[in-house]
Design an enzyme around this catalytic site. Structure first.
Site, short mmCIF file in Angstrom:
data_model
loop_
_atom_site.label_atom_id
_atom_site.label_comp_id
_atom_site.label_asym_id
_atom_site.label_seq_id
_atom_site.Cartn_x
_atom_site.Cartn_y
_atom_site.Cartn_z
CG ASN A 81 -1.85 1.18 1.29
OD1 ASN A 81 -1.42 2.32 1.13
ND2 ASN A 81 -3.12 0.92 1.53
CG HIS A 123 -8.02 3.95 1.22
ND1 HIS A 123 -8.37 3.22 2.34
CD2 HIS A 123 -9.11 4.72 0.93
CE1 HIS A 123 -9.60 3.51 2.70
NE2 HIS A 123 -10.06 4.41 1.87
NE ARG A 163 -7.80 7.10 4.32
CZ ARG A 163 -8.67 6.34 4.97
NH1 ARG A 163 -9.96 6.70 4.96
NH2 ARG A 163 -8.29 5.25 5.60
CG HIS A 169 -2.93 8.99 1.59
ND1 HIS A 169 -3.88 8.38 0.80
CD2 HIS A 169 -3.20 8.62 2.87
CE1 HIS A 169 -4.67 7.65 1.58
NE2 HIS A 169 -4.30 7.78 2.83
CD GLU A 215 -7.20 -0.91 1.04
OE1 GLU A 215 -6.81 0.12 1.59
OE2 GLU A 215 -7.00 -2.04 1.51
CB THR A 245 -6.39 5.39 9.77
OG1 THR A 245 -5.93 4.34 8.87
CG2 THR A 245 -6.56 4.78 11.17
CG HIS A 271 -5.39 -0.94 9.65
ND1 HIS A 271 -5.78 0.09 8.81
CD2 HIS A 271 -4.99 -0.36 10.81
CE1 HIS A 271 -5.66 1.24 9.45
NE2 HIS A 271 -5.18 1.01 10.66
CG HIS A 281 1.77 3.61 8.98
ND1 HIS A 281 1.33 4.91 8.76
CD2 HIS A 281 2.64 3.67 10.02
CE1 HIS A 281 1.92 5.71 9.62
NE2 HIS A 281 2.70 5.00 10.40
C1 LIG Z 1 -8.27 -0.20 4.78
C2 LIG Z 1 -7.02 -0.08 5.55
O1 LIG Z 1 -6.89 -0.58 6.62
C3 LIG Z 1 -5.90 0.62 4.94
O2 LIG Z 1 -5.66 0.07 3.71
C4 LIG Z 1 -6.16 2.07 4.69
O3 LIG Z 1 -5.76 2.37 3.38
C5 LIG Z 1 -5.34 2.89 5.60
O4 LIG Z 1 -5.60 4.22 5.24
P1 LIG Z 1 -4.51 5.33 5.59
O5 LIG Z 1 -3.23 4.95 4.89
O6 LIG Z 1 -5.15 6.60 5.11
O7 LIG Z 1 -4.34 5.28 7.11
N1 LIG Z 2 -5.78 -2.83 3.76
C1 LIG Z 2 -4.65 -2.53 4.60
C2 LIG Z 2 -3.66 -1.71 3.84
O1 LIG Z 2 -3.77 -1.60 2.62
C3 LIG Z 2 -2.55 -1.06 4.54
O2 LIG Z 2 -2.81 -0.85 5.88
P1 LIG Z 2 -1.57 -0.32 6.75
O3 LIG Z 2 -0.48 -1.34 6.62
O4 LIG Z 2 -1.16 1.01 6.18
O5 LIG Z 2 -2.10 -0.23 8.16
#
Ligand SMILES: CC(=O)[C@@H](O)[C@H](O)COP(=O)(O)O
Ligand SMILES: NCC(=O)COP(=O)(O)O
Length: 250
Positions: A11, A47, A49, A54, A78, A108, A199, A223
């Site tokens: 991600n 994602h 948003r 981002h 997502e 988030t 997540h 993250h």
């Molecule tokens: C759905 C999920 O848990 C994550 O993929 C989401 O993309 C986190 O979003 P942020 O990176 O904006 O925290």
């Molecule tokens: N669906 C979870 C994702 O794409 C990333 O989540 P995170 O590792 O940033 O908490």
């Protein structure tokens, strides 16, 4: 027969977050994706948003095109299908769309869909995405009792929201929390769903999760991955996470 290994989808939200703090276009999200795919990542997740904090709308087509140049890899978008997600699904037909019930300004993602409350409004958008050839995954809390309902509205997969596992890692209740995830995954499999997870997964907690929870097809990690990549670089970080996955299947 050995279980098929879990796919790693990176991600890139947080690469875009840093990029957006200047008008210079660096760090490049597309270059990050390219380096991750070249290093062996199985897919890219974003994602976009509604507030564009981002990943932004114009990031998505370029990433979709890049993934298309890496046969066997997948693009996972997502978002909330009742906000801005479906425009990307209709335009790009990604391999997978992960429906997340986030509000527009949410800090988030922190919860999954609710059944039966969300069932009737989800059914038509799931059907539309699937009619476009897009696999639909529903972001879900690890509740075994909701998995049949997720299948009944047409989802192909569920993505288990793993923040409660991540928070419990190293805590006294860790085994109990893991059992709950294993039961939720098994309930999903029994309902005919495939299982993703994501997540707050990281290099410390990923292997134990995959050892305990059956049938996880894909983990999407962002993250912690980007935090690690700031130290190790993208390629070494991909290989480190792939090693965590491999360790779960040894
Ligand atoms: C759905 C999920 O848990 C994550 O993929 C989401 O993309 C986190 O979003 P942020 O990176 O904006 O925290
Ligand atoms: N669906 C979870 C994702 O794409 C990333 O989540 P995170 O590792 O940033 O908490």
């Amino acid at each position: 027969m050995t279980a098929s290994k879990t796919a790693l989808s990176v991600n890139l939200n947080k690469v875009a977050l840093v990029r957006n703090t200047r008008h210079l276009g660096i760090p490049s999200v597309v270059r990050a994706a390219s380096l991750c795919l070249q290093a062996g990542a199985h897919g890219i997740t974003v994602h976009p948003r509604p507030d564009g904090r981002h990943i932004r709308g114009d990031d998505v087509p370029a990433l979709s095109e890049l993934v298309g140049h890496h046969p066997g890899t997948e693009f996972n978008i997502e978002g909330n299908p009742f906000h801005n997600l479906m425009e990307h699904v209709r335009q790009l037909r990604p391999h997978q769309a992960t429906f997340v019930p986030d509000s527009e300004g949410q800090f988030t993602s922190d919860h999954g869909w609710d059944f039966p409350a969300d069932a009737e409004r989800l059914r038509p958008v799931i059907a539309e995405a699937r009619s476009l050839g897009v696999r639909v995954s529903l972001f879900m809390d690890p509740r075994p009792d909701l998995m049949a309902a997720a299948r009944a509205v047409g989802a192909d997969r569920v993505e288990l929201y793993t923040e409660t596992y991540a928070r419990a890692h190293g805590a006294p209740n860790r085994a109990e929390v893991l059992r709950g995830f294993a039961q939720a995954a098994q309930a999903a499999l029994d309902a005919g769903l495939e299982v993703n997870a994501g997540h707050d997964l990281n290099r410390d907690n990923l292997t134990d999760f995959l050892r305990a929870v059956p049938g996880v097809q894909e983990v999407s990690i962002g993250h912690a991955f980007v935090a690690d990549a700031l130290e190790l670089g993208y390629a070494a970080t991909v290989k480190a996470y792939l090693a965590c996955i491999d360790a779960a299947y040894r």
